[in-house]
Structure formats: C-alpha cells, structure tokens
Motif scaffolding. Structure first.
Motif, PDB file in Angstrom:
ATOM      1  N   LEU A 148      75.095  -0.367   4.665  1.00 20.20           N
ATOM      2  CA  LEU A 148      73.957  -0.678   3.767  1.00 20.20           C
ATOM      3  C   LEU A 148      72.718   0.657   4.433  1.00 20.20           C
ATOM      4  O   LEU A 148      72.227   1.796   3.742  1.00 20.20           O
ATOM      5  CB  LEU A 148      72.647  -1.480   3.620  1.00 20.20           C
ATOM      6  N   ILE A 149      72.206   0.959   5.542  1.00 21.80           N
ATOM      7  CA  ILE A 149      70.995   1.218   6.594  1.00 21.80           C
ATOM      8  C   ILE A 149      71.444   2.797   6.349  1.00 21.80           C
ATOM      9  O   ILE A 149      70.786   4.005   5.882  1.00 21.80           O
ATOM     10  CB  ILE A 149      70.549   0.815   7.820  1.00 21.80           C
ATOM     11  N   LEU A 150      72.252   3.234   7.108  1.00 19.08           N
ATOM     12  CA  LEU A 150      73.382   4.407   7.053  1.00 19.08           C
ATOM     13  C   LEU A 150      73.721   5.568   5.673  1.00 19.08           C
ATOM     14  O   LEU A 150      73.366   6.503   5.756  1.00 19.08           O
ATOM     15  CB  LEU A 150      74.783   4.615   8.116  1.00 19.08           C
ATOM     16  N   SER A 151      74.194   4.552   4.655  1.00 17.06           N
ATOM     17  CA  SER A 151      74.376   4.880   3.272  1.00 17.06           C
ATOM     18  C   SER A 151      73.418   5.134   2.503  1.00 17.06           C
ATOM     19  O   SER A 151      73.275   5.316   1.237  1.00 17.06           O
ATOM     20  CB  SER A 151      75.252   4.064   2.634  1.00 17.06           C
ATOM     21  N   SER A 152      71.986   4.839   2.807  1.00 13.64           N
ATOM     22  CA  SER A 152      70.557   5.304   2.205  1.00 13.64           C
ATOM     23  C   SER A 152      70.265   5.977   2.160  1.00 13.64           C
ATOM     24  O   SER A 152      70.024   6.723   3.280  1.00 13.64           O
ATOM     25  CB  SER A 152      69.668   4.099   2.446  1.00 13.64           C
ATOM     26  N   SER A 153      69.380   7.034   1.378  1.00 16.04           N
ATOM     27  CA  SER A 153      69.187   7.900   1.562  1.00 16.04           C
ATOM     28  C   SER A 153      67.146   7.894   1.615  1.00 16.04           C
ATOM     29  O   SER A 153      65.801   8.742   1.986  1.00 16.04           O
ATOM     30  CB  SER A 153      68.590   9.527   0.410  1.00 16.04           C
ATOM     31  N   MET A 183      68.646  -2.509  -4.991  1.00 13.38           N
ATOM     32  CA  MET A 183      70.282  -2.662  -4.552  1.00 13.38           C
ATOM     33  C   MET A 183      71.031  -3.363  -3.301  1.00 13.38           C
ATOM     34  O   MET A 183      72.394  -3.925  -3.390  1.00 13.38           O
ATOM     35  CB  MET A 183      70.921  -1.486  -5.170  1.00 13.38           C
ATOM     36  N   ALA A 184      70.407  -2.946  -2.623  1.00 12.90           N
ATOM     37  CA  ALA A 184      70.705  -3.490  -0.683  1.00 12.90           C
ATOM     38  C   ALA A 184      70.179  -5.574  -0.753  1.00 12.90           C
ATOM     39  O   ALA A 184      71.022  -5.954  -1.045  1.00 12.90           O
ATOM     40  CB  ALA A 184      69.841  -3.004   0.007  1.00 12.90           C
ATOM     41  N   ARG A 185      68.946  -5.123  -2.211  1.00 14.31           N
ATOM     42  CA  ARG A 185      68.609  -7.010  -1.979  1.00 14.31           C
ATOM     43  C   ARG A 185      69.834  -7.983  -2.764  1.00 14.31           C
ATOM     44  O   ARG A 185      70.677  -8.758  -2.866  1.00 14.31           O
ATOM     45  CB  ARG A 185      67.067  -6.955  -1.955  1.00 14.31           C
ATOM     46  N   GLN A 186      70.484  -7.038  -4.187  1.00 21.56           N
ATOM     47  CA  GLN A 186      71.742  -7.507  -4.951  1.00 21.56           C
ATOM     48  C   GLN A 186      72.864  -7.820  -4.159  1.00 21.56           C
ATOM     49  O   GLN A 186      73.321  -8.804  -4.326  1.00 21.56           O
ATOM     50  CB  GLN A 186      71.385  -6.779  -6.405  1.00 21.56           C
ATOM     51  N   ALA A 187      72.936  -6.451  -4.180  1.00 20.57           N
ATOM     52  CA  ALA A 187      73.971  -6.811  -2.605  1.00 20.57           C
ATOM     53  C   ALA A 187      74.144  -7.787  -2.155  1.00 20.57           C
ATOM     54  O   ALA A 187      75.547  -8.688  -2.299  1.00 20.57           O
ATOM     55  CB  ALA A 187      74.416  -5.432  -2.552  1.00 20.57           C
ATOM     56  N   LEU A 188      73.738  -8.635  -1.359  1.00 15.98           N
ATOM     57  CA  LEU A 188      73.027  -9.076  -0.609  1.00 15.98           C
ATOM     58  C   LEU A 188      73.137 -10.766  -0.795  1.00 15.98           C
ATOM     59  O   LEU A 188      73.957 -11.396  -0.482  1.00 15.98           O
ATOM     60  CB  LEU A 188      71.957  -9.528   0.807  1.00 15.98           C
ATOM     61  N   GLN A 189      72.396 -10.433  -2.279  1.00 19.31           N
ATOM     62  CA  GLN A 189      72.727 -12.154  -3.082  1.00 19.31           C
ATOM     63  C   GLN A 189      74.004 -12.460  -3.109  1.00 19.31           C
ATOM     64  O   GLN A 189      74.410 -13.409  -3.093  1.00 19.31           O
ATOM     65  CB  GLN A 189      70.880 -11.961  -3.725  1.00 19.31           C
TER      66      GLN A 189
END
Length: 843
Positions: free
Chosen positions: A44-49, A327-333
């Motif tokens: 997630l970190i590497l794919s985020s701008s 989106m990262a938080r939703q993906a984790l949820q």
C-alpha cells in the motif's frame, strides 16, 4: 543474484532500495517470512503517491515511500530505511514518541493539524509544520505497527501567518486613512499618496498570497458573496474538480455534479452564521470530464468565513485530498471482514496459547463454534473428551521437542448447550528469540458435519449389508421346499396326491420369489426414473376395492377384521396411474396385515377436503419405534422381526410407496404412538373434479380445459429443481428448468411462461430481484409468480409480496397445495404454437 518479491514490486526509488537491501540481518528477517499484514501494508505504501511512513514491531523498524522521501534530508535518507525509529528521530522523540506508544498500546489513531515538529535536514535545523495522522496496523492478534499519513504544511502555515500580518497591516492602514481624512483639507496630496500606497500594498500582498496558495500541497479557493462566486482557485483545487473553468462562476454553476451532496448547503450555513465548518474523510462524487461517469474522492476540508467590516463577504476553502488514506483504511477493513466471513463459512477459529502463563486468546467467532471463548487453556481441557485429550497431549509433547507442529481430531462438549462438536486441530509451536518454545498458535475447524456424514455412510453400509443378508435368506428360503417337492416328484411320480401337493408347494414358493423379484425391479425402475405413469381419471372407490381384493387372502389368513370407510362410487376422482395407485394401497395393506398379530383390526378410510384426497390405513399392530420413524420410508429399513422371520419380505414396500406417491405429486406420512400401539399410514393426493351428471372428468374452477401450463422453474439446487420438475410434469405441465437467474431472464422471451416458480436464495441475483425484473418484462408481466423458498418468516414473505410474488410456499412445499394453485391459473394468451405437454425443457 537479486531476489524479487511481489509485494515489493514497483515503488520507485524506495521500492528499489527495499528490494536491494539484505533484510536477513535485520530483526525482521528475509522478506518471504514477513507477516502477510506487513507485506500488504508495504505494498500500500509503495503504490501510493501520498507521503506515507511505517514503524513496524517493537523495534519500530522503518519503511516509507518516494513521496515521503521528499520531506527528508540526506541526514536520514536512505539510512532511515530499515532502521529503528527512536535512533532515527532522537531529536523529536519527545514529541512523536508518546503518540507512537499510544497507538502501539491499542489506544487508537491520532490526528494532528498544523503541528510544529522541527527537524534537521540539509545541515540545518528547520521549523516545519505538519498535518499528520498515526493509525494502528492491527489484526486479531493486536497492533503490530503504526502507519503515518502526513503532509508538510509549512507553506500553508506561512501563508496563514502572512495573511494575519496583512490583516494587521490593513487595519493599521485603515486607521491611518481615517486620520488622514480628518486632515484632508490640509493633507490632500498625502492622503491620495497613502491610498495609492495602500492599494499597491494590498495588491502586492494579494499576489504574494496567491503565489503561496498556488504552491501549497492542499487545495484552496476563495468564494465571494452569498452565491459563492469563485474568485481564486489554486492548481490543487483545479486537479480535484477536473481542470474546469471556475473564476467568475457560482459554485452551483461550476460544479453541477456536486448538487445534492450537501456541500453547497454547508457553504450557505457558514456564510449566514459566520462560523467556520470543519470535516474530515468526507466522500464527494465528481465528474473528471464533462458527461463522464462520476468518480469518488475523500477530502478533509475547512470552510473559513472571510469577515470584512464586521460582515461575512466570502469564504476561504482549504483542504486535502485524502482518498489514498481512506481507501487504504477501507481496504484494511474489507480485508478483515473477508477474513472473518471466511472463518465463519469454514467454521474455523484461530487461537494463541502462551505456554508460560497458560493464557489463550481465541478469535471473535469462538463462542459461535465452541459455545465459549476461554482465556485459560485449563478451562478448554475440561471440555475435551479425556481420551482425545491424552492423545493431543502426547502429540503436543512431541512437537515441543522439535518446535514442530501437530494435528489431531478431538471431541469437545459445548459448555452452553452440551452439544458434542468434532474439531480438527492444527497447531504450530512458536519459539522465542532464544529458540525456546514460547507459545502455540493453532486453528480449530468444526468437522462435525463430516463426522456425521461418515457415520451416516457407515450406517447406510450396515443397512445395505443387513438387506443383502436378508435378501440372500429370503431367496434361499423358497429353494428348500422347491427342492423337497422336486425330490417327492422324483420318488413317486405316479402318486397323484404327492404330485398335487408338490405342485402347490412349488407354485406357492415360485410366486413368493416372483413377488420378491418384482419388488426389487419396481424399486430399481422408480429410482432410475424408468417408471412412466399412465395417467387417467380414476375412481378412488375402485382403487380401494382392487387393493382389498389383492390383500384379502392374507388378511383372512391372519383372521384380521377389515373396516372400510369410503366415499360413494364415482364421488371422488384422481388423475393417476390405476395400476400404481393400487400397488401403493396394496403395499400398505400387506404391511398392516404382516405387522398386526392374528385377529387384529385394519381400517381403510378415504376422505377429501378442498383439493386434497386423503387415504388412511390404520392398524392396531406392533406399532413403530420412535427411532425408526424418521427412516421408515427409506430403502433397506424394516421393523425388527422375531427370530423365525415369520413376516417375510425385504423392507422395500414402504420405500416403493413413497416413490410412487411422489410421482403422482402427493406425499405419504406415518404415525405411531409407539411399540404395541398400532400405526397409521396416510397418503395425500390431488383431487380431480368430476362432472355432476355424466361422470366424465372435467376441470375445476379457474381451470383451462385440456391445456397444461408453461412453467419456468428457477432453482440453483439441481436435485431439488429436477425433482420438482418431475412432479409438475406428471401433473401435465410443460416445465423449463433454469439454475441461473440471469439465464432465466435471457430465455423468458422465447419461452413465455404462464407461471414462474422461483427460489429466493439464488446466486448473483436473489429471487425477489428476479421477480421484479420479470414483472418489468413484456414477456412475463402477466405470468403468475410463485415463491418456493427455504425462508419462512413473515418478513421474508412480506418482502416477496412487495417484489411481486402472487403465492408463497416454504420448502418442502405441500405438493398437493402447489398443484391445486396451478390448477386455478389460466394460461397467458399468446399467438404461437405450444410445445407438447410433458416436455422437459432444460435451461
């Protein structure tokens, strides 16, 4: 050779640095052994701008992406990657350390806006303002790391400070101007120069502020007047709304796609009240291109009123696009939700057992599976079968010696309801840093259904073996008297009396063997679908008389009293196969005669209520044990006999009765108060109406003379659908079977059904939605919709009615009632050639 890993793919410079680093020298070890949660977070970190940073584990090992690298100086990049947090940020640890500790301890997320966190970069100490949030990276085991999503808002902070300075300067200038006006008569030239200087200063300040706003990372705009006319919008704002032309337009003119989402109403409220409004992680839908599909974004923003001369003249809008963070938080949820759903579907619970304290932690679904969620392993042991517990302890000791794994199946008694549960246990010993066993991590799967199925298979095999032994015995029994009779014929062929006696013995035993073989063949033909009913309108009175005629010899032989309670001849009719219905009643009478002691009483009662005909065969014989009752119509099942096996037979009669009744669209039941209390067998069939004068068969109210219905049956359970289709076809209807609701919609135009029987629990589209679409279809609008479903509460029925269903049946549906409903449906008028009746159309 450089290793590559899927979760470290891409990511720019930091991705390359992570792939190149030798992680085996760090506390984390090789990447292929990293936890799944760490891998998914790094991806997630590497794919985020967006600038993102991660502290992981108790050592707070550091990861970050290219966007975050831009905020670091050479003092920390790239040395911070893989380093320990406290060592890297020692100078600001008093500020950030307590926040990290709070998140790692399970205290939840933190959020800081416009926070001064000075850092040293490029060789000097800088005052840097940040807006950042710390979020826990956690699973059911607890918090494993802290995810940082941040923005360097120094430019915005400086811009706000400059704006405050400008307001102060403007206030001072206004004061000076008022003073100059009082001396205007003598200082006209000075006043004009002051005003000009003020205008120039304001223009210069405005241009400088706009330049600062334009460079800011967050989006900003200035709205003027009660209609909120765009006066300024920076590049970030234009990117957010799709590079539209905004200046000079009202917000409602420039952003019509935002109407109805509540943002404009919030602006109206801020303008009217003069109070700022702040919101975080709010969803907004925007069209990035004219006429294009709307896209979703998540924003943090502030509406700040601009006050001039004591009144609100406009609104300053400032915020950040936080879509990546949301989106990262939703993906984790969603990931956690899918994991919980998967564990629930698999009836699986996970657990961790601390070997030093004996504490154990179970996943949240443990109470559903085990009836409790224990905190100490000793409490678990009390619920496990002692023999299984000894076996598990032995396997565990062997695993502890080698830090290995073990697997066992154990029986557990639920403490809440006493139910026995079979569990497949998989466990792995987890050592500490010194290599000593510290805990055991395991998975327990409820395999009770599998165990019950295995037991059912063993039971079925046992019954089959008993049946084969009984079949062998029953087929051998007639051979002995036949052989003896043959010897008698050979010994005295001229002895007329002996020849006659031998012939009677041979004929009687051959007839017995023929009866046994015919029963076997009938059961085989019914079970393989080879029986074709020759349906005609028949008089129930005659069916009973023929059956009694066939069984009278056995009834008389055993001295039973036979009582008949029948309707008058021609009063009640059925549409069925006369031979097979006589066979049904004959088997029930034979069964009653065999299992009723000599001199007993047998009664045959026939009644009819509405569309249903009921045939009851009652006896006062040996009755049926409660344990046998649920299986009495199954193959190879038979009431216990005496040691002389005097009753004979193979136990096929009742199974054959049930199969033949089902082929006629009816059902059969059995009841008995208990051993020695007699038994009642009841057959329920669909009644056929008779003409009042000539006795010829006619159709009942609402019927469609001589014409079967075109029925579309939609059910993803193929066995249930095919069984129901056979029942409906036997009633003279054309049936199309579909297992997929979408395919049913595709074929409804070509089939044009009179009625549709729909299951509610369909894959991809439930039956209620399918009903609504059929109602909207020109080809099925007039069709009758019938729900045949396993859902049976009043709310499910109400939902079905709202969806457009005309009738509602709960599985297993009463076949007689269902056929009665179909008999009252008129075919939909259509101008086309009908398919022949009794045709099966497979979808």
């Amino acid at each position: 050779m450089r290793l590559t890993f899927d979760f470290l793919s891409n990511g720019g410079e930091l991705g390359a640095l992570m792939r190149a680093r030798d992680w085996s020298t760090t506390p984390l070890g090789p990447p292929e052994h990293w936890p799944t949660l760490l891998k998914s977070t790094i991806r997630l970190i590497l794919s985020s701008s967006h600038p993102m940073f991660l502290w992981w584990g108790k050592d707070l090992i550091q990861f970050y992406n290219d966007a975050y690298r831009l905020t670091m100086g050479p003092e920390r990049h790239p040395s911070a990657l893989g380093g320990r947090g406290r060592e890297c940020w020692d100078e600001i640890w008093p500020i950030i350390g307590p926040q990290i500790a709070l998140v790692m301890s399970g205290g939840g997320s933190t959020w800081n806006e416009d926070q001064l966190v000075p850092v040293t970069r490029h060789g000097k100490r800088e005052d840097v303002w940040w807006t950042y949030g710390y979020s826990p990276i956690e699973d059911h085991e607890g918090v494993h790391g802290v995810l940082v999503v941040c923005n360097d808002v120094t430019a915005r902070h400086n811009a706000n400070a400059a704006l405050e300075r400008m307001n102060l300067a403007l206030t001072e200038q206004i004061t000076q101007r008022e003073h100059a006006q009082r001396h205007e008569a003598i200082q006209t030239t000075q006043r004009l120069r002051a005003e000009q200087a003020l205008r120039e200063q304001r223009e210069a300040e405005t241009m400088r502020l706009r330049s600062l706003f334009e460079q800011a990372h967050g989006f900003m705009c200035i709205l003027r007047g009660p209609q909120h006319v765009f006066e300024f919008a920076n590049s970030a704002y234009l990117r957010l709304v799709g590079e539209r032309t905004l200046i000079g337009k009202t917000v409602r003119e420039a952003l019509p796609d935002v109407v109805g989402q509540g943002f404009f109403e919030l602006l109206d409220g801020v303008y009217a009240s003069g109070k700022p409004y702040k919101a975080g992680d709010l969803r907004i839908e925007l069209q990035q291109a004219p006429g294009g599909a709307p896209t979703q974004a998540y924003i943090d923003f502030v509406y700040q009123p601009i006050v001039e001369n004591g009144a609100v003249g406009g609104i300053f809008v400032q915020g950040f696009d936080v879509t990546d963070r949301s989106m990262a938080r939703q993906a984790l949820q969603h990931s956690e939700l899918r994991l919980k759903e998967g564990m629930k579907a698999a009836r699986m619970a996970v657990w961790d057992w601390d070997l030093h304290s004996n504490d154990v932690v179970f996943s949240d679904n443990a109470p559903e599976l085990f009836g409790a969620s224990w905190t100490n392993m000793r409490h678990v042991w009390h619920c496990i079968d002692p023999d299984d517990l000894k076996r598990v302890e032995l396997a565990r000791r062997e695993a502890l010696q080698s830090n290995g794994s073990y697997s066992e199946v154990v029986r557990l008694r639920r403490p809440d309801n006493g139910q026995l549960v079979w569990l497949q246990v998989y466990a792995t010993v987890v050592p500490d840093e010194a290599g000593h066993a510290a805990c055991i991590r395991g998975v327990s799967i409820d395999v009770s259904a599998r165990k019950r199925a295995e037991e059912s298979l063993r039971e079925a095999a046992r019954h089959k073996d008993e049946f084969l032994a009984m079949l062998s015995h029953e087929l051998r029994n007639p051979l002995a008297p036949i052989r003896s009779a043959a010897h008698l014929l050979a010994m005295a062929p001229d002895d007329t009396a002996r020849v006659k006696m031998s012939s009677v013995i041979i004929e009687r035993q051959v007839n017995h063997m023929t009866s046994l073989i015919n029963d076997l063949l009938d059961v085989s033909r019914v079970n393989t679908g080879l029986v074709v009913l020759d349906k005609q309108v028949i008089d129930v009175h005659q069916v009973v008389l023929e059956s009694v005629e066939q069984t009278q010899p056995l009834i008389s032989e055993r001295g039973h009293e036979l009582v008949l309670d029948l309707p008058a001849e021609g009063e009640v009719a059925l549409l069925g196969d006369r031979k097979r219905l006589v066979q049904v009643l004959t088997n029930l009478l034979h069964n009653a005669a065999k299992y009723t002691p000599g001199g007993g009483r047998i009664a045959v009662e026939v009644s009819h209520h509405g569309d249903t005909v009921e045939l009851h065969v009652r006896d006062n014989g040996i009755g049926v044990e409660a344990m046998l009752m649920p299986h009495i119509f199954e193959l190879f099942r038979q009431e216990k006999r005496s040691s002389d096996r005097s009753q004979g037979g193979l136990g096929l009669g009742l199974a054959l009765v049930r199969s033949l009744v089902l082929l006629h669209g009816g059902h059969v039941t059995a009841a008995s108060p208990g051993p020695g209390e007699g038994a009642t067998f009841s057959v329920y069939l669909q009644k056929h109406a008779l003409a009042g004068d000539g006795g010829e068969a006619t159709r009942g109210p609402g019927s469609h003379a001589g014409e079967g219905l075109r029925l579309m049956l939609v059910d993803d359970n193929k066995d249930a659908a095919n069984a129901m289709a056979m029942v409906l076809e036997s009633a003279g209807h054309v049936v199309r079977v579909e297992h997929d609701p979408h395919h049913a919609l595709d074929t409804v135009a070509s089939f044009a059904p009179d009625a549709c029987l729909l299951d509610i629990g369909l894959p991809g589209m439930d039956g209620n939605e399918l009903a609504r679409r059929l109602r909207a279809s020109a080809h099925a609008r007039a069709a009758t919709l019938i729900a045949v479903t396993g859902y049976g509460n009043k709310y499910d029925k109400a939902s079905a009615v709202r969806a457009g269903f005309d009738h509602y049946f709960v599985k297993p549906a009463n076949t007689a009632e269902l056929i009665g409903v179909l008999a009252r449906i008129k075919p939909v008028r259509r101008a086309r050639q009908e398919a022949p009746l009794a045709e099966r159309i497979e979808g």
